[in-house]
Design a protein around this motif. Structure first.
Motif, PDB file in Angstrom:
ATOM      1  N   UNK A  39      11.916  89.826  -0.687  1.00  9.49           N
ATOM      2  CA  UNK A  39      12.007  88.768  -1.688  1.00  9.49           C
ATOM      3  C   UNK A  39      11.977  87.366  -1.097  1.00  9.49           C
ATOM      4  N   UNK A  40      12.239  87.219   0.181  1.00  7.79           N
ATOM      5  CA  UNK A  40      12.143  85.903   0.818  1.00  7.79           C
ATOM      6  C   UNK A  40      10.707  85.389   0.758  1.00  7.79           C
ATOM      7  N   UNK A  41       9.738  86.293   0.744  1.00  7.01           N
ATOM      8  CA  UNK A  41       8.331  85.912   0.681  1.00  7.01           C
ATOM      9  C   UNK A  41       7.971  85.405  -0.712  1.00  7.01           C
ATOM     10  N   UNK A  46       5.711  81.727  -5.093  1.00  8.55           N
ATOM     11  CA  UNK A  46       5.945  80.937  -6.296  1.00  8.55           C
ATOM     12  C   UNK A  46       5.559  79.471  -6.087  1.00  8.55           C
ATOM     13  N   UNK A  47       5.813  78.937  -4.902  1.00  7.67           N
ATOM     14  CA  UNK A  47       5.440  77.548  -4.609  1.00  7.67           C
ATOM     15  C   UNK A  47       3.931  77.369  -4.655  1.00  7.67           C
ATOM     16  N   UNK A  48       3.202  78.292  -4.056  1.00  8.76           N
ATOM     17  CA  UNK A  48       1.736  78.216  -4.075  1.00  8.76           C
ATOM     18  C   UNK A  48       1.218  78.360  -5.498  1.00  8.76           C
ATOM     19  N   UNK A  49       1.741  79.321  -6.221  1.00 12.28           N
ATOM     20  CA  UNK A  49       1.301  79.538  -7.595  1.00 12.28           C
ATOM     21  C   UNK A  49       1.557  78.308  -8.468  1.00 12.28           C
ATOM     22  N   UNK A  50       2.731  77.737  -8.347  1.00 13.63           N
ATOM     23  CA  UNK A  50       3.068  76.549  -9.139  1.00 13.63           C
ATOM     24  C   UNK A  50       2.190  75.359  -8.798  1.00 13.63           C
ATOM     25  N   UNK A  51       1.911  75.175  -7.512  1.00 11.58           N
ATOM     26  CA  UNK A  51       1.043  74.078  -7.088  1.00 11.58           C
ATOM     27  C   UNK A  51      -0.357  74.271  -7.641  1.00 11.58           C
ATOM     28  N   UNK A  52      -0.877  75.490  -7.575  1.00 15.08           N
ATOM     29  CA  UNK A  52      -2.206  75.761  -8.115  1.00 15.08           C
ATOM     30  C   UNK A  52      -2.246  75.511  -9.618  1.00 15.08           C
ATOM     31  N   UNK A  53      -1.224  75.965 -10.326  1.00 15.28           N
ATOM     32  CA  UNK A  53      -1.180  75.777 -11.777  1.00 15.28           C
ATOM     33  C   UNK A  53      -1.164  74.306 -12.165  1.00 15.28           C
ATOM     34  N   UNK A  54      -0.493  73.480 -11.375  1.00 12.35           N
ATOM     35  CA  UNK A  54      -0.430  72.044 -11.667  1.00 12.35           C
ATOM     36  C   UNK A  54      -1.729  71.325 -11.306  1.00 12.35           C
TER      37      UNK A  54
END
Length: 117
Positions: A39-41, A46-54
């Motif tokens: 789960x540390x990964x 989530x950071x990459x996904x959120x950045x892409x979504x924005x």
């Protein structure tokens, strides 16, 4: 603990296709836990996904599906040199050497990262 940011550069097509894949794995199925056991990964995922979504306006466009398929085809062509060839690295005998180089980070500029920018 080193908290220096790392910048990863992707083409728009790479970002779009990755965003779609992450969305499917994270939100349309329970695959993330099956793929990523630690789960540390999940934090960087989530950071990459959120950045892409924005960043990607394509994810809100009405012709999302056709745009995604066009982006995938361009990436396949770039990666394998032609349409209709294997979409998974290493599945074709002619694709194996290039796919191996890409996995090792020695072929082309396929998602290279820049540190400290």
């Amino acid at each position: 603990m080193d908290e220096e940011a790392i910048t990863i550069r992707l083409t728009r097509d790479q970002a779009f296709v990755l965003s779609d894949w992450l969305y499917r794995v994270m939100f349309q199925s329970d695959d993330l836990e099956g793929i990523v056991h630690d789960r540390a990964v999940w934090s960087p995922i989530y950071a990459i996904s959120g950045t892409l979504d924005k960043t990607l306006s394509e994810i809100f466009m009405p012709d999302y599906g056709p745009r995604l398929e066009t982006a995938k085809e361009r990436l396949r062509t770039d990666l394998y040199g032609g349409a209709g060839e294997s979409t998974a690295p290493g599945q074709g005998t002619t694709d194996a050497p290039q796919a191996h180089q890409i996995e090792r980070g020695t072929a082309g500029n396929h998602g290279e990262s820049d540190q400290g920018q």
